[in-house]
Write a protein that holds these residues in place. Structure first.
Motif, PDB file in Angstrom:
ATOM      1  N   ASP A  63      33.329  23.921 -11.226  1.00 59.69           N
ATOM      2  CA  ASP A  63      32.756  24.968 -10.256  1.00 59.69           C
ATOM      3  C   ASP A  63      31.588  25.854 -11.240  1.00 59.69           C
ATOM      4  O   ASP A  63      32.046  26.754 -11.973  1.00 59.69           O
ATOM      5  N   VAL A  64      30.486  25.311 -11.190  1.00 57.35           N
ATOM      6  CA  VAL A  64      29.320  26.255 -12.033  1.00 57.35           C
ATOM      7  C   VAL A  64      28.651  27.029 -10.922  1.00 57.35           C
ATOM      8  O   VAL A  64      27.726  26.246 -10.578  1.00 57.35           O
ATOM      9  N   SER A  65      28.737  28.328 -10.700  1.00 57.11           N
ATOM     10  CA  SER A  65      28.033  29.049  -9.783  1.00 57.11           C
ATOM     11  C   SER A  65      27.886  30.521 -10.221  1.00 57.11           C
ATOM     12  O   SER A  65      28.625  30.833 -11.479  1.00 57.11           O
ATOM     13  N   ARG A  66      27.149  31.371  -9.482  1.00 63.20           N
ATOM     14  CA  ARG A  66      27.126  32.708  -9.969  1.00 63.20           C
ATOM     15  C   ARG A  66      28.384  33.418 -10.075  1.00 63.20           C
ATOM     16  O   ARG A  66      28.738  34.208 -10.825  1.00 63.20           O
ATOM     17  N   SER A  67      29.234  32.883  -9.091  1.00 65.21           N
ATOM     18  CA  SER A  67      30.580  33.653  -9.185  1.00 65.21           C
ATOM     19  C   SER A  67      31.560  33.327 -10.397  1.00 65.21           C
ATOM     20  O   SER A  67      32.382  33.872 -10.594  1.00 65.21           O
ATOM     21  N   THR A  68      31.141  32.277 -10.924  1.00 63.18           N
ATOM     22  CA  THR A  68      31.893  31.791 -12.118  1.00 63.18           C
ATOM     23  C   THR A  68      31.355  32.291 -13.559  1.00 63.18           C
ATOM     24  O   THR A  68      31.775  32.228 -14.506  1.00 63.18           O
ATOM     25  N   LEU A  69      29.975  32.285 -13.148  1.00 62.17           N
ATOM     26  CA  LEU A  69      28.975  32.315 -14.781  1.00 62.17           C
ATOM     27  C   LEU A  69      29.036  33.993 -14.872  1.00 62.17           C
ATOM     28  O   LEU A  69      28.882  34.296 -15.858  1.00 62.17           O
TER      29      LEU A  69
END
Length: 116
Positions: A63-69
């Protein structure tokens, strides 16, 4: 051995790992073996590679998204602060200050995101 029986051993392992991390980081930076920024970059990249490896082994979706980055970015800022901080503060007080900051951040975050 039950999970409750392993907890003290795991706790000791984690505390020793944090301590070793602080001592090694302090030594590397204080002796000028690596620049604090380069050390942080190496640690950050190594951590990312390890996490990707775990995802691959577990066959999970990455999961590479704003919530993980966003948290990853803040972790990088924190790592830079630690590395540069060790140029000016000893390992024992540094460990206390830096890991107390982590705990306070976790508690504060929990309090901010808690729903009534």
């Amino acid at each position: 051995m039950s999970a409750a029986g392993r907890l003290p051993a795991l706790l000791v392992f984690v505390l020793l790992s944090f301590s070793a991390n602080s001592l090694i980081t302090r030594h590397v930076v204080a002796q000028g073996l690596l620049d604090a920024g380069l050390l942080s970059a190496v640690r950050f990249i190594a951590g990312a590679v390890a996490l990707v490896g775990i995802v691959v082994v577990r066959r999970e979706r990455l999961d590479v998204s704003r919530s993980t980055l966003r948290p990853a970015l803040w972790l990088g800022v924190y790592a830079l602060c630690i590395s540069y901080g060790y140029q000016h503060i000893g390992a024992a007080p540094g460990t206390f200050v830096f890991y107390a900051a982590v705990l306070l951040t976790l508690v504060g975050s929990d309090l901010l995101h808690r729903r009534p």
